[in-house]
Design a protein around this motif. Structure first.
Motif, PDB file in Angstrom:
ATOM      1  N   GLU A   1      45.900  40.288  72.577  1.00  0.00           N
ATOM      2  CA  GLU A   1      45.169  41.551  72.596  1.00  0.00           C
ATOM      3  C   GLU A   1      46.012  42.710  73.138  1.00  0.00           C
ATOM      4  O   GLU A   1      45.626  43.870  73.014  1.00  0.00           O
ATOM      5  CB  GLU A   1      43.905  41.411  73.450  1.00  0.00           C
ATOM      6  N   ALA A   2      47.143  42.382  73.748  1.00  0.00           N
ATOM      7  CA  ALA A   2      47.969  43.418  74.378  1.00  0.00           C
ATOM      8  C   ALA A   2      49.112  43.838  73.457  1.00  0.00           C
ATOM      9  O   ALA A   2      49.714  43.000  72.775  1.00  0.00           O
ATOM     10  CB  ALA A   2      48.526  42.922  75.704  1.00  0.00           C
ATOM     11  N   ARG A   3      49.403  45.121  73.477  1.00  0.00           N
ATOM     12  CA  ARG A   3      50.585  45.632  72.779  1.00  0.00           C
ATOM     13  C   ARG A   3      51.773  45.529  73.738  1.00  0.00           C
ATOM     14  O   ARG A   3      51.743  46.113  74.830  1.00  0.00           O
ATOM     15  CB  ARG A   3      50.369  47.079  72.353  1.00  0.00           C
TER      16      ARG A   3
ATOM     17  N   GLY B   1      44.346  54.014  77.720  1.00  0.00           N
ATOM     18  CA  GLY B   1      43.843  52.653  77.849  1.00  0.00           C
ATOM     19  C   GLY B   1      44.341  51.937  79.079  1.00  0.00           C
ATOM     20  O   GLY B   1      45.068  52.493  79.915  1.00  0.00           O
ATOM     21  N   ALA B   2      43.960  50.661  79.206  1.00  0.00           N
ATOM     22  CA  ALA B   2      44.370  49.833  80.339  1.00  0.00           C
ATOM     23  C   ALA B   2      45.822  49.423  80.136  1.00  0.00           C
ATOM     24  O   ALA B   2      46.149  48.765  79.149  1.00  0.00           O
ATOM     25  CB  ALA B   2      43.485  48.599  80.446  1.00  0.00           C
ATOM     26  N   SER B   3      46.685  49.835  81.052  1.00  0.00           N
ATOM     27  CA  SER B   3      48.112  49.595  80.851  1.00  0.00           C
ATOM     28  C   SER B   3      48.735  48.953  82.080  1.00  0.00           C
ATOM     29  O   SER B   3      48.221  49.042  83.196  1.00  0.00           O
ATOM     30  CB  SER B   3      48.843  50.898  80.515  1.00  0.00           C
TER      31      SER B   3
ATOM     32  N   ARG C   1      45.842  38.726  80.509  1.00  0.00           N
ATOM     33  CA  ARG C   1      44.476  38.462  80.034  1.00  0.00           C
ATOM     34  C   ARG C   1      43.456  38.756  81.132  1.00  0.00           C
ATOM     35  O   ARG C   1      42.391  39.321  80.868  1.00  0.00           O
ATOM     36  CB  ARG C   1      44.351  37.003  79.573  1.00  0.00           C
TER      37      ARG C   1
ATOM     38  N   ARG D   1      42.869  42.326  81.320  1.00  0.00           N
ATOM     39  CA  ARG D   1      42.494  42.894  80.023  1.00  0.00           C
ATOM     40  C   ARG D   1      43.354  44.108  79.670  1.00  0.00           C
ATOM     41  O   ARG D   1      42.855  45.162  79.258  1.00  0.00           O
ATOM     42  CB  ARG D   1      41.009  43.255  80.004  1.00  0.00           C
ATOM     43  N   LEU D   2      44.647  43.927  79.826  1.00  0.00           N
ATOM     44  CA  LEU D   2      45.567  45.023  79.552  1.00  0.00           C
ATOM     45  C   LEU D   2      45.713  45.237  78.049  1.00  0.00           C
ATOM     46  O   LEU D   2      45.826  44.272  77.280  1.00  0.00           O
ATOM     47  CB  LEU D   2      46.928  44.739  80.187  1.00  0.00           C
ATOM     48  N   GLU D   3      45.730  46.493  77.657  1.00  0.00           N
ATOM     49  CA  GLU D   3      45.882  46.841  76.243  1.00  0.00           C
ATOM     50  C   GLU D   3      47.333  47.136  75.887  1.00  0.00           C
ATOM     51  O   GLU D   3      47.758  46.916  74.752  1.00  0.00           O
ATOM     52  CB  GLU D   3      45.006  48.043  75.918  1.00  0.00           C
ATOM     53  N   THR D   4      48.082  47.706  76.834  1.00  0.00           N
ATOM     54  CA  THR D   4      49.500  48.009  76.631  1.00  0.00           C
ATOM     55  C   THR D   4      50.277  47.507  77.834  1.00  0.00           C
ATOM     56  O   THR D   4      49.887  47.758  78.974  1.00  0.00           O
ATOM     57  CB  THR D   4      49.732  49.525  76.484  1.00  0.00           C
TER      58      THR D   4
ATOM     59  N   CYS E   1      53.624  37.174  73.338  1.00  0.00           N
ATOM     60  CA  CYS E   1      52.730  37.859  72.402  1.00  0.00           C
ATOM     61  C   CYS E   1      51.632  36.927  71.894  1.00  0.00           C
ATOM     62  O   CYS E   1      50.473  37.342  71.740  1.00  0.00           O
ATOM     63  CB  CYS E   1      53.526  38.426  71.229  1.00  0.00           C
TER      64      CYS E   1
END
Length: 378
Positions: A302-304, A155-157, A273, A276-279, A297
């Motif tokens: 949306e990010a881990r 994913g996007a990291s 944001r 659009r980072l996921e991790t 957080c």
């Protein structure tokens, strides 16, 4: 090859150290972290460093004294870490010359000859200026380390370091930049009000309330609207800046710290944001501030948010480990910069080398850089 990385960042509180045994096979560089630690600056030395930072006046006599005293402090830290093949010392940044959005020079103090004399090992130092001379920002250098570390994540990291200044690396775009202050303004508020160094575990901020008016004024800072590559530091976010922005509000310390924590969380979250980072792999002292992490957080739901410890990189020592890597790369004739991250005209081999006690002997140069970075236990 066992390389000791030494780093003191924009918190100016002490020297982080990390000894890593590096080996490479089939394009994968493996690091065994054998030691991490922190040696706080003695109080008098830290006060002299802070007194020399812009916009305070100083003179060349004090610059010379600090170069020696910081070098000796780094030598003390190195001596505690045991024998190594090579040392890579960042030193202490005293000034980052930025003019019209361009970095024109950078100054890190901490004379490496003291480290070489004490340890007997060769020392790589003065790393940032090579990138600056190639048209780069000289920062964030840690982006090279981040991109290797993130290479295997789905994913996007991105990678986020929360020191005095916050910096973010976005893997898929191959960019990195400073988002703004992390603890720099918080630490300045604590120092001015109590003489202390920082808000331990965010306890004071947790007792305060965010002042939306001050937060709005702080978020109006033009730096946040500049496009990367960009870098900042205490040349902008210094105690005088904080006093000018906050004094009209007359807030109690807990409320001021809650607001400054929200500033850091929001300026970082805006970038998370936007990409659009996921991790997001997080390191630096800010990881240990639960109030900051909670605010982050909530603002980037949306990010881990993943502490770098979970990838085998102690969060408090990531930058020291990165400089250990840079030393290994320089010794093997490999660049350690990403032009898309720093804005340089091309990748560059970093640093100058101060020989140790014996003849300077380096490994044979490597033709291919590592494609991935992993860490394993001892």
């Amino acid at each position: 090859m066992r390389v000791l990385g030494l780093m003191s960042g924009t918190s100016h509180d002490g020297i982080d150290s990390a000894t890593v045994d590096w080996s490479m096979a089939d394009g994968v560089l493996t690091g065994v972290v054998e030691h991490t630690g922190t040696r706080p600056y003695e109080r008098e030395l830290r006060e002299r460093i802070l007194a020399a930072l812009p916009p305070n006046p100083t003179d060349m006599a004090e610059v010379c004294r600090l170069d020696t005293l910081i070098g000796q402090a780094f030598a003390d830290a190195a001596e505690e870490c045991g024998p190594v093949d090579l040392v890579c010392s960042h030193g202490q940044t005293l000034f980052h010359w930025v003019e019209n959005g361009r970095v024109r020079g950078t100054l890190q103090l901490g004379q490496p000859a003291w480290i070489a004399e004490r340890t007997g090992a060769p020392v790589v130092s003065d790393l940032r200026v090579r990138d600056v001379s190639a048209g780069g920002q000289g920062a964030p250098l840690v982006s090279y380390f981040d991109l290797l570390l993130l290479a295997g994540l789905p994913g996007a990291s991105g990678a986020l370091n929360l020191g005095g200044i916050a910096n973010l690396t976005v893997r898929d775009l191959g960019i990195a930049y400073d988002t703004g202050p992390a603890s720099a303004l918080m630490d300045a508020a604590v120092s001015a009000a109590t003489g202390g160094s920082f808000d331990e575990n965010g306890r004071l901020a947790a007792a305060g309330e965010i002042h939306e008016g001050l937060l709005r004024d702080l978020l109006a800072e033009p730096y946040y609207r500049e496009l990367p590559p960009k870098t900042t530091g205490k040349e902008l976010f210094h105690p005088g800046y904080l006093a000018r922005m906050a004094s009209p509000y007359g807030l109690a310390l807990p409320d001021l710290l809650a607001t400054l924590t929200a500033l850091t969380a929001e300026t970082v979250a805006m970038e998370i944001r936007r990409h659009r980072l996921e991790t997001v792999v997080v390191s630096g002292g800010g990881v240990r501030n639960p109030v900051l992490i909670d605010m982050l957080c909530k603002r980037a739901p949306e990010a881990r948010i993943l502490p770098s410890d979970e990838l085998g990189v102690p969060a408090d020592a990531k930058e020291a480990i990165a400089f250990s890597l840079f030393g290994w790369l320089t010794a093997h004739g490999l660049p350690a910069t990403v032009p898309g991250c720093t804005g340089a005209s091309g990748p560059r081999i970093l640093g100058t080398i101060t020989p140790g006690r014996g003849p300077l002997t380096l490994p044979p140069p490597l033709q291919d850089a590592p494609a991935r970075l992993i860490f394993v236990g001892r």
